[in-house]
Motif scaffolding. Structure first.
Motif, PDB file in Angstrom:
ATOM      1  N   THR A 442      86.247  42.813  28.489  1.00 32.61           N
ATOM      2  CA  THR A 442      85.551  42.684  27.201  1.00 32.61           C
ATOM      3  C   THR A 442      84.232  41.953  27.402  1.00 32.61           C
ATOM      4  OG1 THR A 442      87.629  42.645  26.018  1.00 32.61           O
ATOM      5  CG2 THR A 442      85.752  41.736  24.850  1.00 32.61           C
ATOM      6  N   THR A 443      83.191  42.417  26.723  1.00 40.80           N
ATOM      7  CA  THR A 443      81.887  41.747  26.833  1.00 40.80           C
ATOM      8  C   THR A 443      81.823  40.629  25.812  1.00 40.80           C
ATOM      9  OG1 THR A 443      80.932  43.863  27.423  1.00 40.80           O
ATOM     10  CG2 THR A 443      79.388  42.118  26.787  1.00 40.80           C
ATOM     11  N   PHE A 444      81.598  39.423  26.287  1.00 39.47           N
ATOM     12  CA  PHE A 444      81.445  38.262  25.403  1.00 39.47           C
ATOM     13  C   PHE A 444      79.980  37.865  25.339  1.00 39.47           C
ATOM     14  CE2 PHE A 444      85.919  37.002  26.764  1.00 39.47           C
ATOM     15  CZ  PHE A 444      86.481  37.374  25.556  1.00 39.47           C
ATOM     16  N   ASN A 445      79.585  37.209  24.257  1.00 40.16           N
ATOM     17  CA  ASN A 445      78.243  36.619  24.212  1.00 40.16           C
ATOM     18  C   ASN A 445      78.047  35.731  25.435  1.00 40.16           C
ATOM     19  OD1 ASN A 445      77.212  37.650  21.840  1.00 40.16           O
ATOM     20  ND2 ASN A 445      78.189  36.076  20.587  1.00 40.16           N
ATOM     21  N   TYR A 446      76.794  35.652  25.855  1.00 45.14           N
ATOM     22  CA  TYR A 446      76.480  34.813  27.015  1.00 45.14           C
ATOM     23  C   TYR A 446      75.201  34.041  26.718  1.00 45.14           C
ATOM     24  CZ  TYR A 446      75.248  33.458  31.768  1.00 45.14           C
ATOM     25  OH  TYR A 446      74.923  32.733  32.877  1.00 45.14           O
ATOM     26  N   PRO A 447      75.100  32.796  26.962  1.00 39.96           N
ATOM     27  CA  PRO A 447      76.136  31.918  27.494  1.00 39.96           C
ATOM     28  C   PRO A 447      77.005  31.323  26.373  1.00 39.96           C
ATOM     29  CG  PRO A 447      74.037  30.762  27.393  1.00 39.96           C
ATOM     30  CD  PRO A 447      73.782  32.135  26.860  1.00 39.96           C
ATOM     31  N   THR A 448      78.296  31.369  26.552  1.00 39.16           N
ATOM     32  CA  THR A 448      79.256  30.759  25.613  1.00 39.16           C
ATOM     33  C   THR A 448      80.403  30.171  26.408  1.00 39.16           C
ATOM     34  OG1 THR A 448      80.495  32.823  25.458  1.00 39.16           O
ATOM     35  CG2 THR A 448      78.877  32.416  23.713  1.00 39.16           C
ATOM     36  N   MET A 449      81.171  29.350  25.742  1.00 42.68           N
ATOM     37  CA  MET A 449      82.366  28.821  26.403  1.00 42.68           C
ATOM     38  C   MET A 449      83.443  29.904  26.505  1.00 42.68           C
ATOM     39  SD  MET A 449      81.543  25.959  27.417  1.00 42.68           S
ATOM     40  CE  MET A 449      83.106  25.468  28.114  1.00 42.68           C
ATOM     41  N   ALA A 450      83.331  30.956  25.664  1.00 43.53           N
ATOM     42  CA  ALA A 450      84.293  32.064  25.739  1.00 43.53           C
ATOM     43  C   ALA A 450      84.232  32.742  27.108  1.00 43.53           C
ATOM     44  CB  ALA A 450      84.002  33.073  24.639  1.00 43.53           C
ATOM     45  N   GLU A 451      83.096  32.611  27.769  1.00 45.38           N
ATOM     46  CA  GLU A 451      82.971  33.207  29.094  1.00 45.38           C
ATOM     47  C   GLU A 451      84.049  32.668  30.038  1.00 45.38           C
ATOM     48  OE1 GLU A 451      79.659  31.920  31.389  1.00 45.38           O
ATOM     49  OE2 GLU A 451      80.052  33.413  32.936  1.00 45.38           O
ATOM     50  N   ALA A 452      84.518  31.449  29.756  1.00 48.93           N
ATOM     51  CA  ALA A 452      85.562  30.856  30.605  1.00 48.93           C
ATOM     52  C   ALA A 452      86.794  31.776  30.675  1.00 48.93           C
ATOM     53  CB  ALA A 452      85.953  29.481  30.083  1.00 48.93           C
ATOM     54  N   TYR A 453      87.048  32.526  29.590  1.00 44.09           N
ATOM     55  CA  TYR A 453      88.201  33.446  29.607  1.00 44.09           C
ATOM     56  C   TYR A 453      87.996  34.553  30.648  1.00 44.09           C
ATOM     57  CZ  TYR A 453      90.699  31.433  25.727  1.00 44.09           C
ATOM     58  OH  TYR A 453      91.434  30.581  24.942  1.00 44.09           O
ATOM     59  N   ARG A 454      86.756  35.077  30.701  1.00 44.50           N
ATOM     60  CA  ARG A 454      86.491  36.143  31.687  1.00 44.50           C
ATOM     61  C   ARG A 454      86.635  35.582  33.102  1.00 44.50           C
ATOM     62  NH1 ARG A 454      82.108  37.323  34.265  1.00 44.50           N
ATOM     63  NH2 ARG A 454      80.717  36.164  32.886  1.00 44.50           N
ATOM     64  N   VAL A 455      86.053  34.406  33.307  1.00 44.93           N
ATOM     65  CA  VAL A 455      86.108  33.796  34.643  1.00 44.93           C
ATOM     66  C   VAL A 455      87.560  33.519  35.042  1.00 44.93           C
ATOM     67  CG1 VAL A 455      85.408  31.762  35.985  1.00 44.93           C
ATOM     68  CG2 VAL A 455      83.792  32.822  34.385  1.00 44.93           C
ATOM     69  N   ALA A 456      88.341  32.972  34.103  1.00 45.94           N
ATOM     70  CA  ALA A 456      89.740  32.651  34.413  1.00 45.94           C
ATOM     71  C   ALA A 456      90.539  33.933  34.655  1.00 45.94           C
ATOM     72  CB  ALA A 456      90.352  31.850  33.269  1.00 45.94           C
ATOM     73  N   ALA A 457      90.267  34.976  33.859  1.00 49.72           N
ATOM     74  CA  ALA A 457      91.006  36.239  34.030  1.00 49.72           C
ATOM     75  C   ALA A 457      90.701  36.844  35.401  1.00 49.72           C
ATOM     76  CB  ALA A 457      90.631  37.220  32.924  1.00 49.72           C
ATOM     77  N   LEU A 458      89.441  36.873  35.784  1.00 47.17           N
ATOM     78  CA  LEU A 458      89.080  37.449  37.092  1.00 47.17           C
ATOM     79  C   LEU A 458      89.665  36.609  38.216  1.00 47.17           C
ATOM     80  CD1 LEU A 458      85.376  38.490  36.337  1.00 47.17           C
ATOM     81  CD2 LEU A 458      87.394  39.982  36.536  1.00 47.17           C
ATOM     82  N   ASN A 459      89.636  35.304  38.034  1.00 46.70           N
ATOM     83  CA  ASN A 459      90.225  34.413  39.037  1.00 46.70           C
ATOM     84  C   ASN A 459      91.719  34.716  39.207  1.00 46.70           C
ATOM     85  OD1 ASN A 459      91.774  31.512  39.232  1.00 46.70           O
ATOM     86  ND2 ASN A 459      89.989  31.606  40.583  1.00 46.70           N
ATOM     87  N   GLY A 460      92.401  34.937  38.075  1.00 45.82           N
ATOM     88  CA  GLY A 460      93.831  35.241  38.132  1.00 45.82           C
ATOM     89  C   GLY A 460      94.096  36.593  38.760  1.00 45.82           C
ATOM     90  N   LEU A 461      93.301  37.608  38.349  1.00 42.63           N
ATOM     91  CA  LEU A 461      93.512  38.963  38.895  1.00 42.63           C
ATOM     92  C   LEU A 461      93.283  38.970  40.400  1.00 42.63           C
ATOM     93  CD1 LEU A 461      91.821  41.062  36.055  1.00 42.63           C
ATOM     94  CD2 LEU A 461      94.277  40.940  36.592  1.00 42.63           C
ATOM     95  N   ASN A 462      92.304  38.191  40.865  1.00 40.33           N
ATOM     96  CA  ASN A 462      92.034  38.120  42.310  1.00 40.33           C
ATOM     97  C   ASN A 462      93.225  37.597  43.088  1.00 40.33           C
ATOM     98  OD1 ASN A 462      89.493  39.127  42.136  1.00 40.33           O
ATOM     99  ND2 ASN A 462      88.481  37.125  41.992  1.00 40.33           N
ATOM    100  N   ARG A 463      94.080  36.844  42.425  1.00 41.89           N
ATOM    101  CA  ARG A 463      95.240  36.292  43.126  1.00 41.89           C
ATOM    102  C   ARG A 463      96.348  37.324  43.317  1.00 41.89           C
ATOM    103  NH1 ARG A 463      95.199  30.515  42.815  1.00 41.89           N
ATOM    104  NH2 ARG A 463      93.579  29.924  41.323  1.00 41.89           N
ATOM    105  N   ILE A 464      96.344  38.373  42.481  1.00 38.94           N
ATOM    106  CA  ILE A 464      97.491  39.290  42.574  1.00 38.94           C
ATOM    107  C   ILE A 464      97.127  40.640  43.181  1.00 38.94           C
ATOM    108  CG2 ILE A 464      98.896  38.282  40.749  1.00 38.94           C
ATOM    109  CD1 ILE A 464      97.834  40.413  38.866  1.00 38.94           C
ATOM    110  N   PHE A 465      95.839  40.998  43.213  1.00 37.83           N
ATOM    111  CA  PHE A 465      95.519  42.338  43.737  1.00 37.83           C
ATOM    112  C   PHE A 465      95.000  42.249  45.166  1.00 37.83           C
ATOM    113  CE2 PHE A 465      94.960  43.372  39.083  1.00 37.83           C
ATOM    114  CZ  PHE A 465      96.143  44.053  38.998  1.00 37.83           C
TER     115      PHE A 465
END
Ligand code: FAD
Length: 465
Positions: A442-465
């Motif tokens: 999902t595209t979030f406004n930038y810069p926002t603190m909501a971006e932390a969700y994208r960063v955390a999600a990608l960080n998590g996905l990198n751990r499993i794939f």
């Protein structure tokens, strides 16, 4: 003595009572709220949520100012004391009270000032401060009388050196030192407030961790930051006695430790305001902490008498109390409710840094043998946090490693209690829509603190794939 009849009478004008009153008024019911204090708003507005959060906001502003390099030259000229901060909170309280009277007025809800007590299951007696007593009858009642600080009988709370979360709001100077007994949410929040005012704070915890219902990584961070701000934290201590003196107070612990400070702030437990309501004569039960026994629909043993909010027991939150009031209002006006109260509500803890979480912790998922993975975003790497200078913090997502369902959201740092709601909205979706992929795609406004969700999600996905 006058006598009036209503469809529903609500006792207490905190969030629980207000939620019920508004729902019933919108449904066209003739409703009145009885309030013992001389203003509406409840403990929430006058002694709990609002003053403590307004205080915290004022102190946060001061801390931000002191830290900001732009103001370094003027920082020495700023001297703010505790009464000045309390005065800032006072203006928020006045705004809240005004807003609430307007709501009651607009919705034609009568506000009766006086202390209510049941005469029988259909009648209450209301005693005004001036001595006048009136009787009111109703077809249904909602008890929303809230809670107060629990006072163990062996501690002298009339002594000026012994404070609780109500009387701390009347302190007329900045203390030099303070011992806080009880490291629950209220104790931790006040530790944060006072150590940011350069008060020497001892935070005495009866348990082995701070806020054990939170994720361990978050409470470790809270402990770390409270210590760096100067708070001394002592775990697993139990008081033996409290010795008030003319020039301070000594907290004696069973372990042999003693804490002598200017004041003691007792922050260990709350008791429901039920004692003077005449409930025993009606057969309505209460527990040892004065909390009224209710069923899953907040009904007491008498089907036309409900109890909501703090007086009905945990979680003791303004947020949950308001919804319970609305829920009961729906039951009374419609006979049933097609919406359910959520069981998984977010917790917001207004320490510095702020904390918020929803869902399960790592400890719970491990105990339940759920195969989960973690995605983290550190605020120091988020552009918006760098711009605002609030780089302390972290967003942590716990998700199922096969289904990618989000199982827990844990956040600390500036605006944590707002940030958590973004994840909550996704986490409560059904039919596969609760997925970590939402945040990765999902595209979030930038810069926002909501971006932390994208960063955390990608960080998590990198751990499993
Ligand atoms: C320091 C502190 C900080 C808090 N921070 C937060 C927070 O950040 N977020 C959050 O969600 N919650 C917070 N809470 C909890 C929140 O304040 C309570 O959960 C909430 O106020 C409960 O609402 P209520 O409607 O049950 O009762 P209350 O808000 O306590 O209102 C009860 C009202 O009933 C009246 N009353 C009592 N007896 C009678 C009687 N016999 N007749 C007539 N009127 C009567 C009282 O005068 C009072 O006005 C905090 C609490 C404290 C103490």
């Amino acid at each position: 003595m006058s006598h009036r009849h209503y469809d529903t009478l609500i006792i207490g004008s905190g969030p629980g009572g207000e939620g019920a009153a508004m729902k019933l008024a919108k449904a066209g019911r003739r409703v009145a709220v009885v309030e013992a204090f001389d203003q509406v708003g409840g403990g929430c507005t006058h002694w709990g949520t609002i003053p403590s959060k307004a205080l915290r906001q004022a102190i946060q502003l001061l801390a931000d100012y002191r830290r900001n390099p732009l103001f370094q030259r003027t920082v020495r000229q700023i001297h703010v004391d505790y009464p000045q901060l309390l005065a800032a909170a006072g203006s928020v309280i006045r705004d809240q009270v005004r807003t609430k009277y307007r709501y009651y007025d607009r919705n034609r809800v009568d506000v009766i000032h006086g202390r209510a007590r049941f005469v029988d299951a259909r009648t209450i007696e209301v005693s005004e401060a001036g001595g006048r007593v009136d009787r009111f009858t109703a077809d249904a009642f909602v008890i929303a009388t809230g809670s107060r600080p629990y006072h163990p009988p062996d501690i002298d709370f009339s002594h000026p050196r012994v404070l609780d979360s109500d009387s701390v709001l009347r302190l007329d100077h900045t203390p030099g030192s303070l011992t806080i007994y009880g490291a629950g949410v209220i104790g931790c929040e006040y530790a944060s407030v006072f150590c940011n005012l350069d008060v020497k704070v001892n935070l005495v915890n009866t348990r082995d961790r701070l806020l054990a219902f939170l994720d361990d990584e978050i409470t470790d961070a809270l402990g770390y930051y409270l210590r760096t701000q100067g708070t001394v934290i002592r775990h697993q201590e139990e008081y033996e006695r409290v010795e008030p003196l003319d020039n301070g107070v000594v907290l004696h612990c069973r372990s042999g430790k003693k804490f002598k400070t200017d004041y003691l702030l007792w922050a260990n437990g709350r008791a429901g305001n039920s004692a003077a309501l005449g409930l025993a004569a009606l057969g309505i039960g209460t527990n040892s902490r004065g909390q009224i026994e209710v069923d899953g629909s907040y009904r007491t043993t008498l089907p036309e008498i409900y109890a909501v909010g703090d007086v009905a027991g945990p979680p003791g939150l303004a947020s949950a109390s308001y919804d319970q009031g609305r829920f009961v209002g729906t039951l009374i006006s419609e006979g049933e409710s097609d919406w359910k109260l959520i069981e998984d509500f977010p917790s917001g803890i207004y320490t510095s840094p702020e904390i918020s979480s929803i869902g399960r912790t790592e400890r719970e998922l491990t105990d339940q043998q759920v195969p989960y993975e973690v995605g983290r975003a550190m605020f120091k790497n988020i552009a918006r946090a760098q711009i605002t200078g609030h780089t302390v913090g972290m967003l942590k997502l716990l998700f199922h490693r096969e289904s990618l369902e989000i199982l827990g959201i844990h956040c600390f740092g500036e605006q944590a209690s707002e940030i958590v709601h973004i994840g909550q909205a996704i986490m409560t979706q059904t039919g596969g829509a609760n997925s970590l992929l939402y945040f990765a795609e999902t595209t979030f406004n930038y810069p926002t603190m909501a971006e932390a969700y994208r960063v955390a999600a990608l960080n998590g996905l990198n751990r499993i794939f």
